[in-house]
Design a protein around this motif. Structure first.
Motif, PDB file in Angstrom:
ATOM      1  N   CYS A 309       0.816  -1.221   0.000  1.00 41.51           N
ATOM      2  CA  CYS A 309       0.000   0.000   0.000  1.00 41.51           C
ATOM      3  C   CYS A 309       0.845   1.264   0.000  1.00 41.51           C
ATOM      4  N   ASP A 310       2.078   1.178   0.519  1.00 40.02           N
ATOM      5  CA  ASP A 310       2.924   2.367   0.610  1.00 40.02           C
ATOM      6  C   ASP A 310       3.279   2.924  -0.767  1.00 40.02           C
ATOM      7  N   HIS A 311       3.298   2.088  -1.799  1.00 30.82           N
ATOM      8  CA  HIS A 311       3.585   2.571  -3.145  1.00 30.82           C
ATOM      9  C   HIS A 311       2.519   3.557  -3.618  1.00 30.82           C
ATOM     10  N   ALA A 312       1.306   3.391  -3.107  1.00 29.93           N
ATOM     11  CA  ALA A 312       0.200   4.252  -3.506  1.00 29.93           C
ATOM     12  C   ALA A 312      -0.130   5.298  -2.451  1.00 29.93           C
ATOM     13  N   GLY A 313       0.535   5.233  -1.309  1.00 27.48           N
ATOM     14  CA  GLY A 313       0.259   6.184  -0.239  1.00 27.48           C
ATOM     15  C   GLY A 313      -1.132   6.042   0.334  1.00 27.48           C
ATOM     16  N   VAL A 314      -1.667   4.812   0.375  1.00 25.68           N
ATOM     17  CA  VAL A 314      -3.021   4.614   0.879  1.00 25.68           C
ATOM     18  C   VAL A 314      -2.990   3.844   2.193  1.00 25.68           C
ATOM     19  N   VAL A 315      -4.038   4.027   2.962  1.00 31.67           N
ATOM     20  CA  VAL A 315      -4.223   3.297   4.218  1.00 31.67           C
ATOM     21  C   VAL A 315      -5.533   2.525   4.109  1.00 31.67           C
ATOM     22  N   PRO A 316      -5.487   1.209   4.157  1.00 34.24           N
ATOM     23  CA  PRO A 316      -6.722   0.424   4.095  1.00 34.24           C
ATOM     24  C   PRO A 316      -7.455   0.483   5.430  1.00 34.24           C
ATOM     25  N   ASP A 317      -8.653  -0.070   5.449  1.00 31.07           N
ATOM     26  CA  ASP A 317      -9.422  -0.168   6.692  1.00 31.07           C
ATOM     27  C   ASP A 317      -9.075  -1.447   7.446  1.00 31.07           C
ATOM     28  N   ILE A 318      -8.723  -2.477   6.692  1.00 33.82           N
ATOM     29  CA  ILE A 318      -8.333  -3.767   7.251  1.00 33.82           C
ATOM     30  C   ILE A 318      -7.139  -4.265   6.447  1.00 33.82           C
ATOM     31  N   MET A 319      -6.144  -4.839   7.120  1.00 32.59           N
ATOM     32  CA  MET A 319      -4.972  -5.360   6.437  1.00 32.59           C
ATOM     33  C   MET A 319      -4.652  -6.745   6.990  1.00 32.59           C
ATOM     34  N   THR A 320      -4.361  -7.686   6.100  1.00 31.10           N
ATOM     35  CA  THR A 320      -3.928  -9.006   6.530  1.00 31.10           C
ATOM     36  C   THR A 320      -2.433  -9.150   6.268  1.00 31.10           C
ATOM     37  N   VAL A 321      -1.728  -9.782   7.195  1.00 32.83           N
ATOM     38  CA  VAL A 321      -0.300 -10.052   7.042  1.00 32.83           C
ATOM     39  C   VAL A 321      -0.046 -11.498   7.449  1.00 32.83           C
ATOM     40  N   GLY A 322       1.020 -12.080   6.911  1.00 30.73           N
ATOM     41  CA  GLY A 322       1.329 -13.459   7.241  1.00 30.73           C
ATOM     42  C   GLY A 322       2.611 -13.875   6.551  1.00 30.73           C
ATOM     43  N   LYS A 323       2.654 -15.114   6.079  1.00 29.61           N
ATOM     44  CA  LYS A 323       3.803 -15.695   5.389  1.00 29.61           C
ATOM     45  C   LYS A 323       5.119 -15.435   6.106  1.00 29.61           C
ATOM     46  N   SER A 324       5.723 -14.276   5.845  1.00 34.20           N
ATOM     47  CA  SER A 324       7.071 -14.004   6.351  1.00 34.20           C
ATOM     48  C   SER A 324       7.089 -13.439   7.759  1.00 34.20           C
ATOM     49  N   MET A 325       5.938 -13.337   8.417  1.00 37.17           N
ATOM     50  CA  MET A 325       5.879 -12.669   9.710  1.00 37.17           C
ATOM     51  C   MET A 325       6.799 -13.321  10.738  1.00 37.17           C
ATOM     52  N   THR A 326       6.867 -14.648  10.724  1.00 46.20           N
ATOM     53  CA  THR A 326       7.739 -15.347  11.672  1.00 46.20           C
ATOM     54  C   THR A 326       9.109 -15.651  11.069  1.00 46.20           C
ATOM     55  N   GLY A 327       9.409 -15.080   9.919  1.00 45.04           N
ATOM     56  CA  GLY A 327      10.655 -15.412   9.250  1.00 45.04           C
ATOM     57  C   GLY A 327      10.664 -16.830   8.725  1.00 45.04           C
ATOM     58  N   GLY A 328       9.473 -17.404   8.509  1.00 46.76           N
ATOM     59  CA  GLY A 328       9.364 -18.734   7.949  1.00 46.76           C
ATOM     60  C   GLY A 328       9.526 -19.851   8.948  1.00 46.76           C
TER      61      GLY A 328
END
Length: 475
Positions: A309-328
Motif C-alpha cells: 500500500c505504501d507505493h500508492a500512499g493509501v491506508v486500508p481499513d483492514i490489512m492481513t499479514v502473514g507468510k514471512s511474519m515469523t521469518g518462515g
C-alpha cells in the motif's frame, strides 16, 4: 549411484549436478533412513499440496538447510540418487526472508519453548502476544492499530471478510435498520487470496484453482484486472472509470473491496499500477465500502516498500499479514484493523465470532518478534534493493528470447513468463541441475528469494531460468 551429503558440489548424483557449495562449518547430518525408503513411505502415506496421490510428482527430501540454501536428496526416473546444496529461489513459498536457521530466530524459539510454548488465547494473554500487537500497530500504515492474531494467511483472509460483513451489519444497526446489511465482497480478476471457502470466493473464479468448488462458495463481484505497473495515465483513467461504474452499480450489495496491493501473487505474479490503487481507495471512501489490503505476500518489504500500500500512499481499513511474519519458522498471521472498524463491530454486534485454537501462540509470537526485529534493525531495504538490482541486471538475457513472453521484476521478485505452460517436472529438474530450487506454475518460472541472497545467488537463479527457457523454445 550416490554421493555423501558433504561431497563438494559438482560430484553428487549422476549427470549434471548442483554446483552450490554447502556451509563448510556444518556437520554432516545423520541419515537414519535412505532416500528411497523415505520417498516410498511418503507416497504411501502423505498427500502433498496441489498434488495427486495416483500420479504423484517427484518429491525431494530436505536433509538440511542454512542461509539461502537447501540440502536436497532425490531419485531420478532411473532410480539413481542425487544430492547437493541448492539455492532456494522460492524462500519456502515466500516466507523465509532471513534464510534458514537464523540464529536470532532460533534463539527466540528456544527461549520461548522453555518458558511457555502454548496457551489458549481465550480469556488469557501473555507478553509475547502483547509485544507483537504493539509492534504491528507501530509498523502498520496510518491508523491501523487493532490486531487480531490468526494462524495462517487463508485464515486471516477469512477473518477479514467476516470482519467486513460484521462491520456493515453493525452500521445498519447503528443507523436504526434503515437499510439492509451489505454482505458481498468485490475483488480483482487475477486475484488469489487463499484456499479456504471465503478466501476462494474472492480469488479469480475463472483463471484460479477453485472452479470445482463454485457451488460451495458465495458469488462475489469481480473488477477487471488493473493496468500494469507502468501503464500510461489514459489506461489507468479508463480502468478507474470502469471500476468506479461497476462499484456504484453494486453499492447496495458490496461492503468491502479486497486487493493484493500492487502485486498479485499466485494469480500470476502481476505487478499493477499504484495509481489504480490510489483511485480505488478514493472510490471506496466515496461509496462507504471498506478497503481490505491482503499484504500476506506483499508485506514486510517484498515489493520494495514495507507494505504494498505504501507505493500508492493509501491506508486500508483492514490489512492481513502473514507468510514471512515469523521469518518462515512457524505459521502465524494477523488481521490489523482501524479502531473505527473494531469499535463499530464491538459496539453494535458484540464479539467478533472467530477464535482459532492456536491464536496468539507464544512460540509463533516470539518468532515474529525476532523476525520483525531483524527487518527493523538490519535494514531490510538494503537486502531487497540488492536482490532487485541483481534481477534487473540479469533482465537483458531474456529480452527477445524465443518463447519468452516477459521477464518482470518487482521488489525482491522476478517472473519469467512463457507463451505456453511450463513442463513443471522438466523445469524443476533443470533448475536442480543448475543448483536452484524452483516451484513453477502455469506459464511461469518465478523467484521470490530470501532477502539475504547475494548477487551471485541471483545470477545463478537467472542462469537456471535461462536454461529452462532454452528447453522451452518453440518446436
Amino acid at each position: 549411484m550416490s554421493a555423501d551429503l558433504d561431497r563438494p558440489a559438482g560430484t553428487s548424483g549422476v549427470g549434471r549436478a548442483p554446483a552450490v557449495p554447502g556451509p563448510a562449518h556444518r556437520p554432516v547430518p545423520a541419515r537414519s533412513r535412505s532416500v528411497g525408503d523415505l520417498v516410498h513411505s511418503d507416497r504411501q502415506h502423505l498427500w502433498h499440496p496441489y498434488a495427486s496421490t495416483t500420479t504423484p510428482a517427484t518429491v525431494h527430501v530436505v536433509r538440511d538447510a542454512e542461509g539461502a540454501q537447501l540440502n536436497l536428496e532425490w531419485l531420478d526416473a532411473d532410480g539413481a540418487t542425487h544430492r547437493g546444496w541448492v539455492v532456494d529461489a522460492m524462500a519456502s513459498w515466500w516466507c523465509m526472508l532471513h534464510g534458514y536457521r537464523h540464529p536470532v530466530i532460533v534463539e527466540a524459539l528456544e527461549r520461548q519453548a522453555a518458558e511457555l510454548p502454548h496457551v489458549m488465547f481465550g480469556g488469557l494473554t501473555h507478553e509475547p502476544a502483547i509485544r507483537l500487537g504493539e509492534l504491528l500497530a507501530q509498523l502498520a500504515p496510518g491508523d491501523l492499530n487493532r490486531v487480531f492474531l490468526a494462524d495462517s494467511g487463508s485464515v486471516s483472509v477469512e477473518v477479514a471478510l467476516k470482519m467486513a460483513r460484521q462491520y456493515d451489519i453493525a452500521l445498519s444497526r447503528k443507523q436504526g435498520g434503515r437499510r439492509s446489511p451489505r454482505t458481498r465482497i468485490a475483488a480483482l480478476r487475477g486475484a488469489y487470496h487463499g484456499d479456504t471457502l471465503g478466501a476462494m470466493s474472492v480469488s479469480d473464479p475463472d483463471t484460479g484453482m477453485h472452479a470445482m468448488y463454485a457451488g460451495a462458495i458465495p458469488p462475489q463481484v469481480f473488477l477487471p484486472r488493473p493496468p500494469v505497473w507502468d501503464a500510461l495515465p489514459d489506461e489507468v483513467t479508463a480502468w478507474v472509470d470502469d471500476a468506479t461504474g461497476r462499484l456504484r452499480a453494486v453499492r447496495d450489495e458490496v461492503c468491502a473491496v479486497i486487493v493484493e496491493p500492487v502485486l498479485q501473487g499466485a494469480g500470476g505474479m502481476y505487478a499493477w499500477s499504484p495509481r489504480a490503487l490510489t483511485a480505488l481507495r478514493e472510490v471506496t471512501h466515496e461509496l462507504g465500502m471498506l478497503l481490505i489490503a491482503d499484504e500476506i505476500a506483499t508485506g514486510f518489504g517484498r515489493t520494495g516498500e514495507m507494505w504494498g500500500c505504501d507505493h500508492a500512499g493509501v491506508v486500508p481499513d483492514i490489512m492481513t499479514v502473514g507468510k514471512s511474519m515469523t521469518g518462515g519458522s512457524l505459521t502465524q498471521a494477523a488481521v490489523i484493523a482501524t479502531e473505527d472498524v473494531a469499535h463499530t463491530v464491538s459496539e453494535y454486534t458484540g464479539a467478533l465470532m472467530h477464535g482459532p485454537t492456536f491464536m496468539g501462540n507464544p512460540l509463533a509470537c516470539a518468532a515474529s518478534l525476532a523476525s520483525i526485529g531483524l527487518l527493523r534493525d538490519d535494514g531490510w531495504l538494503h537486502g531487497v534493493a540488492t536482490v532487485h538490482d541483481a534481477f534487473v541486471e540479469q533482465a537483458a538475457r531474456f529480452a527477445g528470447a524465443p518463447g519468452v513472453r516477459d521477464f518482470r521484476v518487482c521488489g525482491a521478485s522476478a517472473t519469467l513468463e512463457f507463451f505456453r505452460n511450463v513442463d513443471i517436472a522438466l523445469a524443476t529438474r533443470i533448475g536442480l541441475e543448475h543448483g536452484v530450487w524452483f516451484r513453477p506454475f502455469g506459464r511461469m518460472v518465478y523467484s521470490l528469494p530470501p532477502y539475504i541472497c547475494s548477487r551471485d545467488d541471483i545470477a545463478r537463479i537467472c542462469s537456471a531460468m535461462s536454461a529452462i527457457a532454452e528447453q522451452m523454445l518453440p518446436r
